[in-house]
Design a protein around this motif. Structure first.
Motif, short mmCIF file in Angstrom:
data_model
loop_
_atom_site.label_atom_id
_atom_site.label_comp_id
_atom_site.label_asym_id
_atom_site.label_seq_id
_atom_site.Cartn_x
_atom_site.Cartn_y
_atom_site.Cartn_z
N ILE A 112 0.73 -1.23 -0.06
CA ILE A 112 0.02 -0.05 -0.20
C ILE A 112 1.06 1.36 0.10
O ILE A 112 0.79 2.32 -0.84
N SER A 113 1.86 1.00 0.75
CA SER A 113 2.98 2.33 0.97
C SER A 113 3.38 2.79 -0.51
O SER A 113 3.58 3.87 -1.12
N ILE A 114 3.87 1.50 -1.40
CA ILE A 114 4.42 1.76 -2.72
C ILE A 114 3.14 2.24 -3.61
O ILE A 114 3.33 3.31 -4.42
N ALA A 115 2.11 1.60 -3.55
CA ALA A 115 1.01 2.19 -4.34
C ALA A 115 0.47 3.45 -4.22
O ALA A 115 0.30 4.36 -5.05
N ASP A 116 0.61 3.92 -2.97
CA ASP A 116 0.06 5.19 -2.46
C ASP A 116 0.99 6.21 -3.31
O ASP A 116 0.52 7.18 -3.78
N SER A 117 2.45 5.95 -3.21
CA SER A 117 3.03 6.97 -3.82
C SER A 117 3.12 6.88 -5.16
O SER A 117 3.31 7.85 -5.80
N LEU A 132 9.26 5.25 -12.87
CA LEU A 132 8.76 6.04 -11.71
C LEU A 132 8.55 4.89 -10.69
O LEU A 132 9.08 4.92 -9.70
N VAL A 133 8.04 3.73 -11.16
CA VAL A 133 7.75 2.87 -9.94
C VAL A 133 9.03 2.27 -9.60
O VAL A 133 9.22 1.90 -8.44
N ILE A 144 10.34 2.41 -5.61
CA ILE A 144 10.51 1.27 -4.71
C ILE A 144 12.04 1.16 -4.26
O ILE A 144 12.43 0.90 -3.21
N LYS A 145 12.92 1.61 -5.29
CA LYS A 145 14.40 1.64 -4.86
C LYS A 145 14.61 2.58 -3.84
O LYS A 145 15.38 2.39 -2.80
N ASP A 146 13.91 3.68 -3.89
CA ASP A 146 13.96 4.90 -2.68
C ASP A 146 13.59 4.32 -1.52
O ASP A 146 14.35 4.60 -0.52
N LYS A 185 6.11 -4.56 -8.58
CA LYS A 185 6.49 -3.60 -9.57
C LYS A 185 5.82 -3.96 -10.82
O LYS A 185 5.09 -2.74 -11.65
N GLN A 186 5.96 -5.30 -11.20
CA GLN A 186 5.33 -5.66 -12.42
C GLN A 186 3.86 -5.57 -12.49
O GLN A 186 3.23 -5.07 -13.48
N SER A 187 3.25 -5.85 -11.31
CA SER A 187 1.88 -5.77 -11.02
C SER A 187 1.23 -4.26 -11.37
O SER A 187 0.38 -3.97 -11.97
N ILE A 188 1.98 -3.40 -10.57
CA ILE A 188 1.44 -1.99 -10.47
C ILE A 188 1.49 -1.38 -11.75
O ILE A 188 0.72 -0.70 -12.35
#
Length: 703
Positions: free
Chosen positions: A628-633, A652-653, A657-659, A680-683
């Motif tokens: 959720i934290s990744i998807a939110d950003s 961007l994704v 994620i790396k950050d 990452k692939q799913s998003i």
């Protein structure tokens, strides 16, 4: 309830806690089920009058009586004798050879060609025929034989040989030999008169010639004995058999039967209790093994183990109570037990696999508890009834959708129970009345409805006691009519739309890595509820291009933005939203830095501290919170992009994620680098569907 939850949170990391919880529940189940294992016992004294009439409560074999019957059968079998038909001819030929030998020696003695005395020569020749005959005849008697006229010897030969053949044509056994020999001698002497000394010799020859013609066949006799013994059915004391009447004298035999059937108070049924312990071990061991095959954190798996065992315990209590009053009714109340309760409850609270295993364990216990007598290990029809009803409940949840799933599932269980009962009634060999059949079908239908009622009624307790978000609760929270979601939509429509988009991204990504997609979706709906406190300070809710942050110091703006997590958590707690969703509201930004305002502050003050611009956290504790934290950003960043395409979205994704990884935001959850690649692939795949390239139509086509 909070104590249970706190206890599980405290001990889940301790070694052996899974086995300890399983053992404790097994002991509790053993104590509970021992009430249906106990048999009726009486205080009876030997050689006293019985205070009451006692009938056997079970069918048992009486080993003493069985052994007595088998001994009697063995003794009743007559020995098997075999008649030797060839004995008559053989012994007749032997007798004739004796007289022929005497005549030959006699002829040799008359010709004076013999090298030794005739008596000795005769003894040697007869010895070759029979040692017994030589031992019976003295030298004088041999001499008498040689001195008899040849005609007398020939006549004796014919008469004695005939009598031997006649005597041996009849069965003669050892004890009958003396009589047979005496009778043969009498017949010989009656036929022809012989000198007295010669008659004595003939009697001795007959004694050797007449032998047994029937012999005991030990092997065949033993076979018949074994057949007779095997044909003896074990003697049993039957269930309901009268053992002693009130006022009857209790002799040794009656007391022995009372002991044998376990009706004496001092008789402890160790065998029954040992069997119960093994059955319970099998039931709880299946649940224990299923938990160890389940993915998830130790805390989650311990919670699921406890929930499954507690649900089985609750069901067992219901079954024991039902069995205690079952005798008061003409129809078995076992068919009233809510067959779908365990399967449906465990399915909604834990997982499908654990629901199946818990159902099997419950079916085993139901078959034991509702057995009709102590001679039956399991009441198989009840066990199958419970198993099939529970399976239908699980299948109903899997394949049905829409509102009121418990009501629909209970209807499916009721229908399945009724079909099983119909098959049971039609296949029954007993003559059943119409009223009994209709009542049985009614109980089956009622069982399904009660299953839904029990499941619906106990879900809040388990959710509260164990801090579990059930599927039903998630469906309830996902309803757009929920007051908080209506508040979010009315006061912060931009945030509402953002939350829905994040929910779509998170659900797909969580399902891709084996996390709880439904939970992620629902948590996303509420994760930014704190923005309703000051909606205008968040860009997605701003209109007319006015941004209040333009007139605020960056420190103040960062504080307002940062507080939406704690404000949201407080609002969720106030509205009694489950803790797992409150945790996501607090964790979805982790301890990340609010970079825009940090850099803005740094332009005015180089000494500003980055920690003052970070969220309070905590960092994500679960896979769902991390996703959720990744998807939110990602959603917020992509929304601000101009003309997003696949390549831009992928970069961007990957960057976000790396950050997060470099910032250590995922250090406290069990998400792996492999999981992050899948996320990452799913998003990216989901976002491409949202922001797919559109065809540029000519201007004239737009008119």
């Amino acid at each position: 309830m909070n104590r249970i939850l706190s206890f599980l949170q405290t001990v889940h990391d301790k070694k052996g806690v899974f086995a300890s919880v399983t053992l404790v529940m097994a002991v509790v189940l053993f104590v509970l089920l021992s009430f249906v294992t106990n048999e009726n016992t009486y205080t009876i004294e030997r050689f006293q009058l019985s205070p009451e009439t006692i009938r056997s409560t079970k069918t048992v074999e009486d080993p003493l009586k069985t052994e007595q019957d088998r001994l009697a059968a063995r003794e009743s079998v007559d020995p098997v004798y075999v008649f030797q038909e060839e004995a008559s001819d053989n012994q007749a030929a032997w007798t004739s050879s004796v007289f022929e030998t005497i005549l030959v020696i006699k002829q040799e003695a008359l010709s004076e060609d013999s090298e030794q005395p005739p008596v000795q020569q005769l003894k040697v020749e007869l010895e070759a025929l029979s040692n017994e005959l030589v031992e019976r005849l003295s030298d004088e008697e041999l001499s008498v034989l040689l001195n008899q006229p040849a005609s007398t010897l020939t006549t004796a030969d014919e008469v004695v040989t005939d009598e031997v053949a006649t005597a041996l044509n009849q069965p003669i056994r050892g004890p009958q030999l003396t009589v047979a020999r005496e009778e043969a001698a009498s017949r010989v002497l009656e036929r022809l008169p012989f000198p007295t000394n010669f008659e004595t010799i003939l009697t001795k020859i007959l004694a050797v010639a007449i032998i047994e013609t029937e012999f005991l066949d030990e092997e065949l006799t033993e076979q018949r004995i074994q057949q007779a013994v095997n044909a003896v059915e074990p003697t049993r004391i039957l269930q309901g058999q009268l053992l002693v009447q009130q006022g009857q004298y209790v002799d040794r035999e009656i007391y022995r039967q009372l002991e044998l059937t376990g009706m004496i108070e001092d008789t402890v049924q160790y065998k029954s209790y040992l069997g119960l312990a093994v059955l319970i071990f099998l039931a709880v061991a299946m649940v224990y093994c299923a938990i160890h095959l389940t993915k998830g954190t130790r805390k989650t798996r311990l919670t699921w183990l406890t929930v499954a065992l507690v649900v089985i315990l609750v069901a067992s209590i219901l079954m024991v109570l039902t069995s205690m009053i079952d005798d008061n009714f003409t129809i078995s109340l076992a068919f009233l037990f809510p067959t779908g309760f365990v399967a449906m409850t465990v399915y909604l609270l834990t997982s499908e696999r654990l629901a199946y295993i818990s159902l099997i364990a419950n079916a085993l216990l139901s078959g034991y508890i509702f057995r009709e007598d102590f001679t039956t290990f399991l009441q198989t029809d009840v066990a199958l009834y419970t198993l099939i009803g529970g399976l239908s409940g699980i299948f109903a949840f899997k394949f049905l959708s829409g509102s009121a799933p418990i009501l629909k599932a209970s209807g499916i269980v009721a229908a399945t129970n009724a079909l099983f009962m119909l098959a049971y009634l039609l296949l029954s060999t007993s003559a059943l009345t119409l009223n009994y059949s209709l009542l049985s079908l009614g109980l089956a239908l009622l069982s399904g409805l009660i299953s839904g009622a029990f499941t619906f009624g106990t879900l809040p307790f388990f959710e509260s006691a164990f801090g579990i978000l059930s599927t039903m609760k998630l469906f309830e929270l996902a309803n757009p009519g929920h007051p908080l979601l209506k508040k979010l939509l009315m006061e912060t429509p931009g945030t509402y739309h953002h939350s829905v988009m994040v929910a779509n991204l998170s659900e797909a990504a969580c399902e891709a890595i084996g996390a709880n997609g439904l939970f992620a979706r629902v948590a996303c709906y509420y994760h930014d509820i704190g923005k309703t406190r000051r909606p205008g300070f968040f860009i997605e809710n701003q209109t007319n291009g006015y941004n209040p942050h333009d007139s605020l110091p960056p420190e103040t703006s960062a504080s307002i933005i940062r507080d939406h997590t704690t404000d949201g958590a407080a609002l969720l707690i106030q509205n009694r939203i489950p803790k797992a969703i409150v945790d996501v509201a607090l964790q979805h930004h982790g301890t990340t830095c609010i970079k825009f305002f940090y850099h803005k502050a740094k332009q005015h003050d180089e000494t500003c501290i980055e920690a003052d611009f970070r969220y309070e956290g905590p960092k994500p504790q679960t896979k769902e919170a991390a996703v959720i934290s990744i998807a939110d950003s990602v959603e917020a960043a992509v929304r601000s992009m101009k003309q997003p395409d696949s390549e831009k979205i992928m970069k961007l994704v990957d960057s976000i994620i790396k950050d997060r990884v470099n910032d250590g935001q995922f250090d406290e959850c069990d998400i792996s680098m492999k999981d992050l690649q899948i996320v990452k692939q799913s998003i990216c795949t989901t976002l491409k569907g949202f922001y797919h390239e559109r065809i540029q139509y000519p201007e004239e086509d737009k008119k």
